[in-house]
Design an enzyme around this catalytic site. Structure first.
Site, short mmCIF file in Angstrom:
data_model
loop_
_atom_site.label_atom_id
_atom_site.label_comp_id
_atom_site.label_asym_id
_atom_site.label_seq_id
_atom_site.Cartn_x
_atom_site.Cartn_y
_atom_site.Cartn_z
N TYR A 146 -34.38 -6.11 -14.22
CA TYR A 146 -35.52 -5.94 -15.13
C TYR A 146 -35.77 -7.25 -15.85
O TYR A 146 -34.85 -7.83 -16.42
CB TYR A 146 -35.27 -4.82 -16.15
N ASP A 247 -31.64 -14.81 -16.99
CA ASP A 247 -32.35 -14.03 -18.00
C ASP A 247 -31.31 -13.33 -18.88
O ASP A 247 -30.76 -12.30 -18.53
CB ASP A 247 -33.27 -13.02 -17.30
C1 LIG Z 1 -36.25 -6.73 -22.65
C2 LIG Z 1 -36.07 -7.67 -21.56
C3 LIG Z 1 -37.12 -8.52 -21.14
C4 LIG Z 1 -38.50 -8.45 -21.74
O1 LIG Z 1 -38.52 -8.76 -23.09
P1 LIG Z 1 -39.75 -8.27 -24.01
O2 LIG Z 1 -39.48 -8.89 -25.33
O3 LIG Z 1 -39.70 -6.77 -24.02
O4 LIG Z 1 -41.00 -8.79 -23.37
C5 LIG Z 1 -36.85 -9.41 -20.11
N1 LIG Z 1 -35.64 -9.47 -19.53
C6 LIG Z 1 -34.63 -8.68 -19.91
C7 LIG Z 1 -33.29 -8.82 -19.24
C8 LIG Z 1 -34.80 -7.75 -20.92
O5 LIG Z 1 -33.80 -6.93 -21.27
#
Ligand SMILES: *Cc1c(COP(=O)(O)O)cnc(C)c1O
Length: 429
Positions: A146, A247
């Site tokens: 995600y 990420d």
């Molecule tokens: C929550 C999340 C996102 C997106 O962040 P937002 O602030 O909701 O746009 C991206 N990558 C990971 C791993 C996340 O947990």
């Protein structure tokens, strides 16, 4: 407006995350929140298991963080970042460079996690464009990931749970390696990385970056995978001259038991995305860190600038509270505290394990997951959690918590006890 009226207006006019506007699930009206307690308008108090989606690591209304925001608001709430700079941004960049994995030393601030992912992906494309390598502009990721809800972030989310079929023909189609199967604390099997290796071997000339969530796959399945997978991914990226984007929007700032999940494997990515807990949950802010090499290559080639610049870039309120939140975390004995939460979550969630209908209970750092063999009934289970005095918001087959780091053992016991009761009730319907 009376509470009932407010809730009626909300139901009729306001979209909540991933909900129907015609047939919305019930929402609860929050009055205030303090520490690990969310207070509803009718006086009920809920012990919070979600830290507002990973972000409120020091609890709600931390007196020091609240004061930092107040003081900063009285001094400089916002100023454009084009041509101007300010101490909160500089201090935050210094802290991030000093504490993230080695080699990351160019910082780009933006507003949300999804945008941070967009920025990281644009950096990877511009890096290869600046080098004059044409056609090296596609991405490789792993299934069950995600990365956010904007278009390019969505393109590297799991294609099934991310419902890519809705956007067919519009959403770019990228490469998906099988998700890692070797568990965090389990045995390593080199076969785990073969899918990633094969995709890189065959397509590296068109792939600019591998993007993945290190160690913890969050909203795509709440899975914890083997650090060797991450080490091998790093090696393969080097072999095939592909950038590695980590990420850590969910995992950053101690959540998995290391300050950053990359540290479990002692690797550094080329580009790192941070968000969620960055400001301790006070403001929306994200950061993208890149190596000096990535920064130089982008800046020396055409068009010699990085093509991005949000209106609220490096908002001083957000940067100042991020500085305060990180300092608060680093001044604490966070690592043994996360170890304490991990032990309590293991102990407290253990009784769920043997229940018929529970597939697995797993815990890493301050993340606890009860995976069921069927999706929960959201309306029913949400009400049950509230009736049991806790705030837990499952999705699909996953009941999970990632509480604030300040939660004490008594409240943790209350939280996990409620989870066990509610899961048992849910499964016996
Ligand atoms: C929550 C999340 C996102 C997106 O962040 P937002 O602030 O909701 O746009 C991206 N990558 C990971 C791993 C996340 O947990």
């Amino acid at each position: 407006m009376e509470a009932a009226e407010q809730l009626r207006f909300d139901r009729e006019h306001i979209w909540h995350p991933y909900t129907s506007i015609d047939n919305p699930l019930e929402v609860f009206l929050v009055e205030s929140a303090e520490g690990v307690r969310i207070r509803l308008h009718d006086g009920r108090e809920l012990i919070d298991g979600m830290a507002s989606w990973w972000s409120v690591i020091h609890g709600y209304n931390n007196p020091h963080l609240t004061k930092v925001v107040q003081d900063q608001a009285a001094k400089l709430a916002h100023v454009m970042f084009g041509g101007l700079t300010h101490q909160p941004a500089i201090q935050l960049a210094q802290l991030l460079i000093a504490n993230t994995p080695a080699g990351l030393e160019r910082v780009f601030f933006c507003d949300s996690g999804s945008v941070a992912v967009e920025v990281a992906m644009k950096m990877a494309i511009q890096y290869n464009y600046a080098k004059g390598i044409s056609g090296k502009n596609r991405f490789l990721t792993i299934k069950a990931g995600y990365h956010g809800d904007t278009f390019h972030a969505m393109s590297v989310c799991d294609p099934v749970s991310g419902m890519h079929q809705i956007y067919q023909g519009i959403l770019p189609e990228y490469f998906f390696a099988d998700m890692p199967r070797c568990r965090f604390a389990g045995d390593w099997d080199e076969a785990d990385v073969l899918s990633l290796e094969k995709l890189l071997e065959e397509n590296h000339s068109t792939i600019c970056a591998v993007i993945l969530e290190p160690i913890v796959q969050g909203a795509g399945g709440m899975r914890f995978y083997h650090p060797q997978y991450l080490r091998r991914a790093r090696e393969l990226c080097d072999t095939y001259q592909v950038l590695l984007i980590a990420d850590e929007i969910a995992t950053g700032f101690g959540r998995s038991g290391e300050l950053f999940a990359c540290n479990h494997a002692s690797i550094s990515p080329d580009i790192l995305c941070l968000g969620k807990a960055l400001t301790g949950g006070y403001m929306t802010l994200a950061a993208v860190l890149a190596t000096a090499e990535v920064g130089h290559v982008i800046s020396r080639g055409e068009p010699s600038v990085f093509m991005h610049g949000p209106t609220f870039m490096a908002n001083p309120l957000a940067c100042s509270v991020a500085v305060a939140s990180i300092e608060l975390l680093l001044a604490s004995d966070w690592q043994s505290n996360i170890g304490r939460i991990e032990a309590e979550l293991k102990k407290g969630l253990e009784p769920c394990g043997p229940l018929a209908g529970v597939k697995e209970v797993r815990v890493l750092g301050a993340i606890g997951v009860v995976e069921l063999d069927r999706p929960v009934n959201m309306a029913r289970i949400q009400q049950r959690f509230v009736d049991n005095g806790v705030w837990v918001r499952p999705f699909g087959r996953l009941v999970y918590v990632m509480p604030s780091y300040i939660i004490d053992n008594q409240d943790l016991g209350f939280l996990t006890g409620a989870i066990c009761r509610v899961v048992e009730a849910e499964l016996s319907v």
